[in-house]
Design an enzyme around this catalytic site. Structure first.
Site, PDB file in Angstrom:
ATOM      1  N   HIS A  90      -5.940  -6.010  -2.629  1.00 32.55           N
ATOM      2  CA  HIS A  90      -6.756  -6.122  -1.422  1.00 32.55           C
ATOM      3  C   HIS A  90      -7.036  -7.582  -1.059  1.00 32.55           C
ATOM      4  CE1 HIS A  90      -8.460  -1.731  -1.427  1.00 32.55           C
ATOM      5  NE2 HIS A  90      -7.164  -1.800  -1.213  1.00 32.55           N
TER       6      HIS A  90
ATOM      7  N   ARG B 257       0.823  -1.208   0.000  1.00 31.49           N
ATOM      8  CA  ARG B 257       0.000   0.000   0.000  1.00 31.49           C
ATOM      9  C   ARG B 257       0.861   1.265   0.000  1.00 31.49           C
ATOM     10  NH1 ARG B 257      -2.891   3.120   4.161  1.00 31.49           N
ATOM     11  NH2 ARG B 257      -4.919   3.813   3.351  1.00 31.49           N
TER      12      ARG B 257
ATOM     13  N   HIS C 250       0.546   4.226  -2.731  1.00 33.60           N
ATOM     14  CA  HIS C 250       0.281   5.610  -2.341  1.00 33.60           C
ATOM     15  C   HIS C 250       1.442   6.532  -2.706  1.00 33.60           C
ATOM     16  CE1 HIS C 250      -3.273   5.095   0.673  1.00 33.60           C
ATOM     17  NE2 HIS C 250      -3.392   4.314  -0.383  1.00 33.60           N
TER      18      HIS C 250
ATOM     19  N   ASN D 190      -3.644   8.557   4.337  1.00 31.12           N
ATOM     20  CA  ASN D 190      -2.508   7.936   5.038  1.00 31.12           C
ATOM     21  C   ASN D 190      -2.573   8.050   6.556  1.00 31.12           C
ATOM     22  OD1 ASN D 190      -1.289   7.282   2.539  1.00 31.12           O
ATOM     23  ND2 ASN D 190      -0.357   9.320   2.409  1.00 31.12           N
TER      24      ASN D 190
END
Length: 324
Positions: free
Chosen positions: A197, A66, A70, A98
């Site tokens: 995910h 992740r 990001h 975040n």
């Protein structure tokens, strides 16, 4: 005669300039062998550290993956998400996507320390994060791929860009398609990358509205999630649930099987299978794990190519949390 010589000189100058430009293009391209000579033990150093971190806590694999996602969505894969706030700029770590959820910074810092001991001043934090993301997937049973490297580190970060560029868990399908398209990723790339995910967990505050208010959700699944995620805002906001209810610590295609069964945890998960244009892609991945794996790795490589700093741009940070 003089004019012919002048023409020859001009042709030579133009040719040299073109060659120079071509060399710059070549230098600016990421390659899988960038550190082969300058830091030959890089890959094994990162892999050992990631394996250890994931062995200690399986969730860390999803957290590192992740972080990379990001990072790349905010001004490219430049390690900007790793920068702490300073007096001169507000970083990305406390941006809405975040805050209280981005984690794994300590693992990246530990890897950087080990890499610096072996090859001081050579390997960027941006590249370490890219390699660690791949190794996290592999450590949890997912596919392997060759990571392209040669990125340099940003000297600044942007909280505003993080707030606007990273897709929210409340995103609609059209918003997801648009967000990914803005960084050069196709709708198929978006669905494949959403398959990340299959690992990791999410906070109650990110899925509360879905499990209490939405109808395209398996009733038993919603009830189970409600047990640890109270309806009232502010109550249990940080309580965690697996993004993949079936195999939370294994990188596989069960995420897509869950979507077909209306067991997507986030609104932005279930919109991928809700009578829209991506239903067929989701169903394909749910039936064919190798198709998902190949598309996921291709999309990860493509995402890693988003606006890298190369050549003399940026820097090679000595510590990932601050600029030199």
């Amino acid at each position: 005669m003089a004019s012919n010589q002048l023409i020859s000189i001009l042709v030579l100058v133009v040719t040299l300039l073109l060659q120079g430009n071509n060399n710059n293009v070549v230098e600016a391209q990421l390659t899988t062998t960038f550190y082969s000579t300058s830091c030959p033990n890089l890959l094994s150093t990162v892999q050992t550290a990631v394996k250890s971190a994931v062995r200690s806590e399986a969730r860390m694999g999803g957290s590192i993956l992740r972080l990379f996602f990001h990072d790349c969505f905010v001004n490219g894969c430049d390690g900007s998400i790793l920068l702490d706030d300073t007096s001169s700029f507000t970083g990305e770590q406390n941006a809405n996507p975040n805050r209280n959820s981005a984690r794994g910074f300590n693992v990246i810092d530990n890897i950087k320390s080990a890499v610096e001991k072996a090859c001081p001043g050579v390997v960027s934090c941006a590249d370490i994060l890219a390699i660690a993301a791949r190794d996290s997937v592999v450590a949890l049973g997912g596919p392997n791929w060759n990571v392209k490297v040669g990125r340099r580190d940003a000297r600044t970060a942007s909280q505003a860009a993080a707030n606007s560029n990273i897709p929210a868990p409340t995103s609609s399908l059209s918003q997801l398609i648009s967000s990914f398209s803005a960084v050069g990723l196709s709708t198929r790339d978006m669905v494949a990358l959403s398959g990340a995910h299959t690992i990791g967990q999410s906070r109650c505050t990110s899925f509360r509205a879905r499990i209490y208010n939405e109808t395209n959700i398996n009733a038993a699944f919603a009830t189970t999630r409600q047990r640890t995620c109270p309806r009232a805002t502010g109550s249990g906001d940080g309580n965690l649930a697996p993004l993949d209810v079936t195999t939370a610590a294994s990188f596989d295609n069960n995420y897509f099987k869950n979507l077909v069964a209306q067991k997507g945890l986030l609104h932005s998960d279930q919109v991928l299978f809700n009578g829209g244009s991506t239903d067929s892609i989701v169903r394909g991945y749910s039936n064919n794990p190798s198709s998902f794996s190949s598309d996921f790795t291709a999309a990860m490589i493509k995402m890693g190519d988003i606006s890298p700093l190369t050549g003399s741009s940026g820097e090679i940070r000595k510590m990932c949390g601050r600029t030199n």
